[in-house]
Structure formats: structure tokens, C-alpha cells
Design a protein around this motif. Structure first.
Motif, PDB file in Angstrom:
ATOM      1  N   GLY A 240       0.804  -1.204   0.000  1.00  0.00           N
ATOM      2  CA  GLY A 240       0.000   0.000   0.000  1.00  0.00           C
ATOM      3  C   GLY A 240       0.838   1.254   0.000  1.00  0.00           C
ATOM      4  N   ARG A 241       0.177   2.397   0.037  1.00  0.00           N
ATOM      5  CA  ARG A 241       0.844   3.710   0.033  1.00  0.00           C
ATOM      6  C   ARG A 241       0.501   4.454   1.315  1.00  0.00           C
ATOM      7  NH1 ARG A 241       1.382   7.807  -4.952  1.00  0.00           N
ATOM      8  NH2 ARG A 241       3.304   6.578  -5.036  1.00  0.00           N
ATOM      9  N   ILE A 242       1.511   5.099   1.904  1.00  0.00           N
ATOM     10  CA  ILE A 242       1.354   5.886   3.125  1.00  0.00           C
ATOM     11  C   ILE A 242       1.734   7.326   2.821  1.00  0.00           C
ATOM     12  CG2 ILE A 242       2.206   6.206   5.479  1.00  0.00           C
ATOM     13  CD1 ILE A 242       2.982   3.006   4.886  1.00  0.00           C
ATOM     14  N   ILE A 243       0.923   8.248   3.311  1.00  0.00           N
ATOM     15  CA  ILE A 243       1.258   9.674   3.228  1.00  0.00           C
ATOM     16  C   ILE A 243       1.365  10.205   4.648  1.00  0.00           C
ATOM     17  CG2 ILE A 243       0.529  11.962   2.461  1.00  0.00           C
ATOM     18  CD1 ILE A 243      -0.936  10.663   0.153  1.00  0.00           C
ATOM     19  N   LEU A 244       2.518  10.754   4.970  1.00  0.00           N
ATOM     20  CA  LEU A 244       2.784  11.319   6.288  1.00  0.00           C
ATOM     21  C   LEU A 244       3.117  12.791   6.071  1.00  0.00           C
ATOM     22  CD1 LEU A 244       5.284   9.636   8.822  1.00  0.00           C
ATOM     23  CD2 LEU A 244       4.549  11.992   8.910  1.00  0.00           C
ATOM     24  N   SER A 245       2.256  13.673   6.555  1.00  0.00           N
ATOM     25  CA  SER A 245       2.413  15.097   6.246  1.00  0.00           C
ATOM     26  C   SER A 245       2.130  15.971   7.455  1.00  0.00           C
ATOM     27  CB  SER A 245       1.469  15.514   5.104  1.00  0.00           C
ATOM     28  OG  SER A 245       1.768  14.816   3.919  1.00  0.00           O
ATOM     29  N   SER A 246       2.719  17.154   7.435  1.00  0.00           N
ATOM     30  CA  SER A 246       2.445  18.148   8.465  1.00  0.00           C
ATOM     31  C   SER A 246       1.106  18.823   8.191  1.00  0.00           C
ATOM     32  CB  SER A 246       3.561  19.191   8.506  1.00  0.00           C
ATOM     33  OG  SER A 246       3.631  19.899   7.278  1.00  0.00           O
ATOM     34  N   ASP A 247       0.656  19.646   9.145  1.00  0.00           N
ATOM     35  CA  ASP A 247      -0.668  20.259   9.016  1.00  0.00           C
ATOM     36  C   ASP A 247      -0.748  21.222   7.845  1.00  0.00           C
ATOM     37  OD1 ASP A 247       1.074  21.985  10.369  1.00  0.00           O
ATOM     38  OD2 ASP A 247      -0.560  23.025  11.373  1.00  0.00           O
ATOM     39  N   GLY A 248       0.391  21.658   7.322  1.00  0.00           N
ATOM     40  CA  GLY A 248       0.369  22.513   6.144  1.00  0.00           C
ATOM     41  C   GLY A 248      -0.297  21.846   4.955  1.00  0.00           C
ATOM     42  N   VAL A 249      -0.196  20.517   4.884  1.00  0.00           N
ATOM     43  CA  VAL A 249      -0.881  19.758   3.832  1.00  0.00           C
ATOM     44  C   VAL A 249      -2.351  19.554   4.185  1.00  0.00           C
ATOM     45  CG1 VAL A 249      -1.076  17.481   2.737  1.00  0.00           C
ATOM     46  CG2 VAL A 249       1.173  18.578   2.958  1.00  0.00           C
ATOM     47  N   TRP A 250      -2.616  19.103   5.416  1.00  0.00           N
ATOM     48  CA  TRP A 250      -3.983  18.709   5.769  1.00  0.00           C
ATOM     49  C   TRP A 250      -4.906  19.904   5.973  1.00  0.00           C
ATOM     50  CZ3 TRP A 250      -3.802  14.259   4.005  1.00  0.00           C
ATOM     51  CH2 TRP A 250      -2.722  13.402   4.238  1.00  0.00           C
ATOM     52  N   ASP A 251      -4.374  21.097   6.182  1.00  0.00           N
ATOM     53  CA  ASP A 251      -5.216  22.285   6.228  1.00  0.00           C
ATOM     54  C   ASP A 251      -5.724  22.657   4.838  1.00  0.00           C
ATOM     55  OD1 ASP A 251      -4.974  22.544   8.936  1.00  0.00           O
ATOM     56  OD2 ASP A 251      -3.385  24.057   8.860  1.00  0.00           O
ATOM     57  N   ALA A 252      -5.065  22.111   3.807  1.00  0.00           N
ATOM     58  CA  ALA A 252      -5.440  22.445   2.432  1.00  0.00           C
ATOM     59  C   ALA A 252      -6.116  21.292   1.700  1.00  0.00           C
ATOM     60  CB  ALA A 252      -4.196  22.882   1.643  1.00  0.00           C
ATOM     61  N   LEU A 253      -5.730  20.052   2.007  1.00  0.00           N
ATOM     62  CA  LEU A 253      -6.221  18.897   1.262  1.00  0.00           C
ATOM     63  C   LEU A 253      -6.835  17.868   2.200  1.00  0.00           C
ATOM     64  CD1 LEU A 253      -3.158  18.230  -1.107  1.00  0.00           C
ATOM     65  CD2 LEU A 253      -5.148  19.675  -1.576  1.00  0.00           C
TER      66      LEU A 253
END
Length: 429
Positions: A240-253
Motif C-alpha cells: 500500500g501507500r502511506i502519506i505522512l504530512s504536516s498540518d500545512g498539507v492537511w489544512d489544504a487537502l
């Protein structure tokens, strides 16, 4: 005679480990591909990417990989310190000579101890910065994710669906954490601009932090705890694929948008594209960092990633979005459904007495005269049971382990609101 004595002076365990290290290194079961990208505004995001780390176990030599994202605030010192020390603190909390299954089973407790020790050690440096942490250890098909703060880790297995492997500790969205803080002596409210007008997100006072859990932040009171939410899952052999991101990503997407916008791309290009989409959507208002990891079977072409979304069973959706009553119990290695994602463990309590409990498949998880958090030696009679002071200990007795040193016991009591923190704040972002 002297040669014979020299030969006998080498412990058998050392000789066995040498043989294992030289001749019996297990071949990896999976291919791990990863890429990262970032756009910086403050320069307070840091990442840790370590693949093919080797360890000698009781039943051989195996490998694991580590991925970490540290989103600092009020300076970068805490993020840098956690990046440099957290992994070693976690590993030091795992007993030696465990076999592979035992090592994986020990990870949830070791991650809790490692997070608390890292926070405790950093706060002794009297620096006021803090950091969110999302930290993942990959061992074969097993993913173990520990998180404090508001970075996020999501999984899209090859068979379809989106699973959330981390917790969001923003006070605005987490009612349970708001209750915990107020019952521990803190206050939760919005910024008061005067005249009764309140603006912005919910914050913890003193300090004004929007998060309920972090590493560091010594100026906001110890009810902002470093005890992580931990989730452990076993992927199917399709990967599978994992995406690990800071809130800068999740506030937008959203999670769906992040996965869809990079579908079919290799990890490096996918991470770059996710960051680009995030910045275009909201502008560069914060450090924006993304790590993309593909976990694939050996026989699968390296460029193959999930190409289409498939419906996931309702049962699986429910166990990943809502914690089941038995989610904190480790499941034995005989799995009933080997071709779907399996949830092995989940627990998010902020109470060390619950996170370091003795109800565990390993009889030697905690040594009698070693602190379960900082791993220092404790003299006989000086150790304090993690269960001391419980109002309803059940079958547990005050002299049952694991044990804490006096310093870690003080930390535990402060986090649980049993003593007043003497740390005052000057404000944090």
C-alpha cells in the motif's frame, strides 16, 4: 590451558549473535520506496528517514525502517532534539533477546516510554520550543505509528480504502482532550482580545497552545502531555501507500484529495505534487512537508502503486474510524484474514498507568530495577509502581511493576494533574 581459558571467556550468546549477524540475516519481505518534499516558511519542519536498520534478535537478524516528521513551533530546538534522540530512546525501552514477534509486540509500550523520556530530557534543557511528532516504524508488513500533535499519517492499501493511522490532538476538534486538560487543572478557551471578544481556535491556558499533546513546550504546563496515540496494523501482502504530512498539507487537502492528486506517481514525485497542490490551494502560510512511502511485495514492480480506489468492507471502515472495545489488546500472530489490513493495536490514553500496564504477552517486558520510562537503574526499595495511587487498581497491587524512578513518577503525576505544575507561560503559537 590459557588458550582454552580465553575461549571459554566468550559467552555463548555473543558467539551465537556473531554467527547470526554474519550468516543468518533474514531477507526483507517487502520493498520500501519513499520520497519527501517541503516548502518552508519558518524552517521548523524536520524529517527522519532511515531504511534497512538492522537488529540482532533472539531468533535472528532482521531489518526495519523508520520515518518521522517533526513539526516545530516557537523555535526549532524541540524538533531537532526529538529527531536526534527519539529513536534511540524508543529502542532502549525494548528488552534485548526478543524474537521478531515479541519485538513487534513491544513497540507500542516502547514508543510511549521513548516519547515521554524525550520530552523529559528536552525540558531539562529549559528551552521553550515544542514539536508535534508523527513517528512510524515499519517491520515487514507491520506498521506502528505513534503521534502527538496535528500532523497526520494515512494509509491506502492496495485493496482499497483510506485508513487513519494517527490522531489529531487539536483542541478545536478533540473534545476528549479538552476534558482531560480542564480536569488536570488547565483552561481551554479562545484568545480574548478585550471586551469579551474571543477569536481564533481553542487554546490551552496558560500558554495559548492549540494542541493538547506535544514534545517540549515547558512553558505551557505539563498537562500538555507527550504520551502518544499508538496504532499498529498489518498490511496485506499486496502492500500500500502511506502519506505522512504536516498540518500545512492537511489544512489544504483532504485525505482523498492528497491520494487522488498523486495517483500513479512514484513516491518522490508524489510528495512534490502533494506539497505543490497544498500551497496552491491555501498559499504558503506554514511549513508544508510531505513524506510518501510505498510498501510493496518483492515480486511487484517498483513503479506499481495503487491505481484505483476500491470499496473497503464496512467492518474494516468501522474499526479504523472508531476504536473497538478490544482495540488495545495485542492480537496473536495467527490472523484469520491474511489478505486484508489487520488492526493489531490501538490506544490513545494519556495515562501512563494504562499505557505501561503489565497485561502484556511478555513476562520480561519490564525489569524489576529499571525505570520503565528513562531506563535508569533503581535501587531495591526505591522504585515506584506505575499503579501507585490508583483509586480502582483491580487485581493490581502497589508492589506490582513496572516501576518508575522518583523523577519519572513526578513527571507522571504532573501530567495527570496530581501536582501543580510550576511552569508558567509567556505564550506559544
Amino acid at each position: 590451558m590459557s588458550a582454552r581459558s580465553e575461549h571459554q571467556s566468550v559467552p555463548l550468546s555473543v558467539l551465537l549473535k556473531r554467527e547470526l549477524a554474519n550468516e543468518k540475516i533474514e531477507k526483507p519481505e517487502v520493498v520500501i520506496l519513499h520520497g519527501q518534499a517541503s516548502e518552508n516558511k519558518k524552517g521548523e519542519d524536520f524529517t527522519l528517514l532511515k531504511t534497512e536498520c538492522q537488529r540482532v534478535l533472539g531468533d535472528g537478524v532482521s531489518t526495519y525502517s523508520v520515518f518521522g516528521l517533526f513539526d516545530g513551533h516557537n523555535g526549532s530546538a524541540a524538533a531537532i532534539y526529538a529527531k536526534e534522540n527519539l529513536l534511540n530512546n524508543v529502542l532502549s525501552a525494548i528488552p534485548s533477546d526478543l524474537n521478531r514477534d515479541e519485538w513487534v509486540a513491544a513497540l507500542p509500550r516502547a514508543l510511549v516510554a521513548g516519547f515521554v523520556k524525550t520530552d523529559k530530557d528536552f525540558q531539562e534543557k529549559a528551552q521553550t520550543s515544542g514539536t508535534t511528532v508523527t513517528f512510524m516504524i515499519v517491520e515487514g508488513w507491520v506498521l506502528t505509528v505513534a503521534s502527538v500533535g496535528d500532523s497526520r499519517c494515512i494509509l491506502e492499501p492496495s485493496e482499497g480504502g483510506i485508513f487513519y493511522l494517527s490522531a489529531d490532538h487539536r483542541l478545536e476538534s478533540n473534545e476528549e482532550e479538552r476534558v482531560r486538560i480542564t480536569s488536570s487543572g488547565g483552561e481551554v478557551g479562545r484568545l480574548n482580545t478585550g471586551g469579551g471578544t474571543e477569536v481564533g481556535p481553542l487554546r490551552c491556558w496558560p500558554g495559548g497552545l492549540c494542541l493538547s499533546r506535544s514534545i517540549g513546550d515547558m512553558d505551557v504546563g505539563e498537562f500538555i502531555v507527550p504520551v502518544p496515540h499508538v496504532k499498529q496494523v498489518k498490511l496485506s501482502t499486496a502492500g500500500g501507500r502511506i502519506i505522512l504530512s504536516s498540518d500545512g498539507v492537511w489544512d489544504a487537502l483532504s485525505a482523498e484529495m492528497a491520494l487522488d492528486c498523486c495517483r500513479g506517481m512514484p513516491p518522490e514525485a508524489a510528495a512534490t505534487h502533494i506539497v505543490k497542490e497544498s500551497v496552491q490551494a491555501k498559499g504558503l502560510r506554514d511549513d508544508t512537508t510531505c513524506i510518501v512511502i510505498d510498501i510493496l511485495p518483492l515480486e511487484k514492480p517498483p513503479t506499481s502503486v495503487p491505481t484505483q480506489k476500491k470499496p473497503v468492507k464496512g467492518m474494516l471502515k468501522s474499526i479504523f474510524r472508531k476504536k473497538s472495545s478490544e482495540s488495545s489488546t495485542f492480537i496473536e500472530k495467527e490472523y484469520l484474514e491474511p489478505d486484508v489490513v489487520q488492526e493489531l493495536y490501538e490506544e490513545g490514553s494519556a495515562m501512563l498507568s494504562e499505557r505501561l500496564e503489565t497485561k502484556y504477552p511478555l513476562c520480561n517486558m519490564f525489569k524489576l530495577f529499571i525505570c520503565a520510562v528513562c531506563q535508569v537503574e533503581i535501587k531495591p526499595g526505591e522504585g515506584i509502581s506505575i499503579h501507585e495511587g490508583l483509586t480502582n487498581p483491580g487485581r493490581l497491587r502497589p508492589w506490582d511493576g513496572p516501576f518508575l524512578c522518583s523523577s519519572c513518577q513526578e513527571k507522571k503525576e504532573a501530567m495527570e494533574g496530581k501536582r501543580t505544575s510550576d511552569r508558567l507561560s509567556s505564550g506559544s503559537d
